[in-house]
Design a protein around this motif. Structure first.
Motif, PDB file in Angstrom:
ATOM      1  N   HIS A 222       0.811  -1.214   0.000  1.00  0.00           N
ATOM      2  CA  HIS A 222       0.000   0.000   0.000  1.00  0.00           C
ATOM      3  C   HIS A 222       0.849   1.270   0.000  1.00  0.00           C
ATOM      4  CE1 HIS A 222      -2.742  -3.124   1.424  1.00  0.00           C
ATOM      5  NE2 HIS A 222      -3.683  -2.403   0.864  1.00  0.00           N
TER       6      HIS A 222
ATOM      7  N   GLU B 284      -0.458   4.230  -2.232  1.00  0.00           N
ATOM      8  CA  GLU B 284      -1.722   4.731  -1.664  1.00  0.00           C
ATOM      9  C   GLU B 284      -1.452   5.606  -0.437  1.00  0.00           C
ATOM     10  OE1 GLU B 284      -5.401   2.721   0.733  1.00  0.00           O
ATOM     11  OE2 GLU B 284      -4.555   1.567  -0.924  1.00  0.00           O
ATOM     12  N   LEU B 285      -0.581   5.131   0.440  1.00  0.00           N
ATOM     13  CA  LEU B 285      -0.232   5.892   1.642  1.00  0.00           C
ATOM     14  C   LEU B 285       0.518   7.173   1.283  1.00  0.00           C
ATOM     15  CD1 LEU B 285       0.948   2.941   3.906  1.00  0.00           C
ATOM     16  CD2 LEU B 285      -1.117   4.285   4.192  1.00  0.00           C
TER      17      LEU B 285
ATOM     18  N   SER C 251      -2.033   9.755  -0.246  1.00  0.00           N
ATOM     19  CA  SER C 251      -2.916  10.371   0.751  1.00  0.00           C
ATOM     20  C   SER C 251      -2.133  11.315   1.675  1.00  0.00           C
ATOM     21  CB  SER C 251      -3.671   9.312   1.562  1.00  0.00           C
ATOM     22  OG  SER C 251      -2.784   8.534   2.317  1.00  0.00           O
ATOM     23  N   THR C 252      -0.902  10.956   2.011  1.00  0.00           N
ATOM     24  CA  THR C 252      -0.066  11.832   2.844  1.00  0.00           C
ATOM     25  C   THR C 252       0.252  13.134   2.113  1.00  0.00           C
ATOM     26  OG1 THR C 252       0.920   9.904   3.919  1.00  0.00           O
ATOM     27  CG2 THR C 252       2.113  11.991   4.126  1.00  0.00           C
TER      28      THR C 252
ATOM     29  N   VAL D 101      -1.460  14.596  -0.298  1.00  0.00           N
ATOM     30  CA  VAL D 101      -2.670  15.417  -0.416  1.00  0.00           C
ATOM     31  C   VAL D 101      -2.942  16.143   0.896  1.00  0.00           C
ATOM     32  CG1 VAL D 101      -5.184  15.308  -0.688  1.00  0.00           C
ATOM     33  CG2 VAL D 101      -3.706  14.076  -2.279  1.00  0.00           C
ATOM     34  N   ILE D 102      -2.843  15.445   2.000  1.00  0.00           N
ATOM     35  CA  ILE D 102      -3.102  16.056   3.306  1.00  0.00           C
ATOM     36  C   ILE D 102      -2.067  17.142   3.604  1.00  0.00           C
ATOM     37  CG2 ILE D 102      -3.102  15.615   5.800  1.00  0.00           C
ATOM     38  CD1 ILE D 102      -4.347  12.825   5.007  1.00  0.00           C
TER      39      ILE D 102
ATOM     40  N   GLY E 175      -6.368  14.542   8.372  1.00  0.00           N
ATOM     41  CA  GLY E 175      -5.128  13.753   8.336  1.00  0.00           C
ATOM     42  C   GLY E 175      -5.048  12.770   9.482  1.00  0.00           C
TER      43      GLY E 175
ATOM     44  N   SER F  65      -7.629   9.988   8.846  1.00  0.00           N
ATOM     45  CA  SER F  65      -7.216   9.068   7.779  1.00  0.00           C
ATOM     46  C   SER F  65      -6.064   8.178   8.250  1.00  0.00           C
ATOM     47  CB  SER F  65      -6.847   9.830   6.507  1.00  0.00           C
ATOM     48  OG  SER F  65      -5.696  10.602   6.709  1.00  0.00           O
TER      49      SER F  65
ATOM     50  N   GLU G 119      -6.178   4.132   8.165  1.00  0.00           N
ATOM     51  CA  GLU G 119      -5.141   3.320   7.515  1.00  0.00           C
ATOM     52  C   GLU G 119      -4.511   2.344   8.500  1.00  0.00           C
ATOM     53  OE1 GLU G 119      -4.388   3.042   4.204  1.00  0.00           O
ATOM     54  OE2 GLU G 119      -6.165   4.305   4.065  1.00  0.00           O
TER      55      GLU G 119
END
Length: 173
Positions: A109, A112-113, A116-117, A119-120, A142, A145, A149
Motif C-alpha cells: 500500500h 496509496e499511503l 494520501s499523505t 494530499v493532506i 489527516g 485518515s 489506515e
C-alpha cells in the motif's frame, strides 16, 4: 527432529511401497528433485505436504516427525517430544509474523499511503499560506485518515498473522 533420520524413513517407506522418487513426486505434485532432497536429509517437505505425504506412506504425522514407526507405548512420549521440538524451533515467532505482515502491507500500500499523505500535507500547507481556518480541519482529516489506515493494516495483520478474520462492529452486536 532429525532431518536425516526423517529422510531415510521416507526413502525406506517409499521403497516398501515400490514407488520411485518420480512416482512419489507425482502423487504429491512436486518434483523428483524435491523428494531426493527430503530423502538425503537436506530439507523437509513444505508443511502443506506433511499430511498428504503421511497418507501416501501410510504413517501418522507423529511417526513422520519421529522418523520411525512407533509402538503404542512410545507414542505419547514421542508426540510430546515432537511437539516441544516444533515449538522450540518454529520458523516464526508471533512477534516476527506480526512484523512481517505489517511490512508486507506497507509495501503493498506504499503508493496509496504516499498519495494520501501528500494530499493532506498539501492542504495543510495551503491552509497555512492562505491563513484560513480550514488548516485545523485538514489536520483533523489527516489524523482520522491515519487512524483508518492503521486499522486497515491491523485488520490485515490480524487476518494473516493470527489466522483470524477481523472483528466487525456488526459481529459484536
Amino acid at each position: 527432529m532429525d532431518q536425516e533420520k526423517i529422510g531415510k524413513f521416507i526413502s525406506a517407506l517409499r521403497k516398501e511401497k515400490k514407488l520411485t522418487q518420480k512416482e512419489l513426486a507425482t502423487l504429491l505434485g512436486v518434483s523428483d528433485k524435491s523428494v531426493s532432497k527430503w530423502e538425503r536429509g537436506i530439507c523437509l517437505p513444505d508443511v502443506s505436504l506433511f499430511k498428504p505425504l503421511c497418507e501416501v506412506l501410510n504413517i501418522t504425522l507423529n511417526e513422520f516427525f519421529a522418523g520411525e514407526k512407533l509402538e503404542e507405548k512410545n507414542y505419547k512420549e514421542k508426540a510430546d517430544e515432537n511437539l516441544l521440538h516444533a515449538l522450540e524451533n518454529s520458523t516464526f515467532t508471533l512477534k516476527e509474523r506480526v512484523e512481517y505482515f505489517k511490512e508486507k502491507w506497507q509495501k503493498e500500500h506504499f503508493f496509496e499511503l504516499l498519495l494520501s499523505t501528500l494530499v493532506i500535507v498539501f492542504f495543510i500547507i495551503y491552509g497555512c499560506i492562505k491563513d484560513s481556518n480550514i488548516t485545523f480541519i485538514f489536520i483533523i482529516i489527516g489524523f482520522i485518515s491515519g487512524i483508518i489506515e492503521n486499522n486497515r493494516m491491523m485488520a490485515y495483520v490480524e487476518k494473516n498473522a493470527y489466522g483470524k478474520k477481523p472483528i466487525k462492529p456488526k459481529d459484536i452486536m
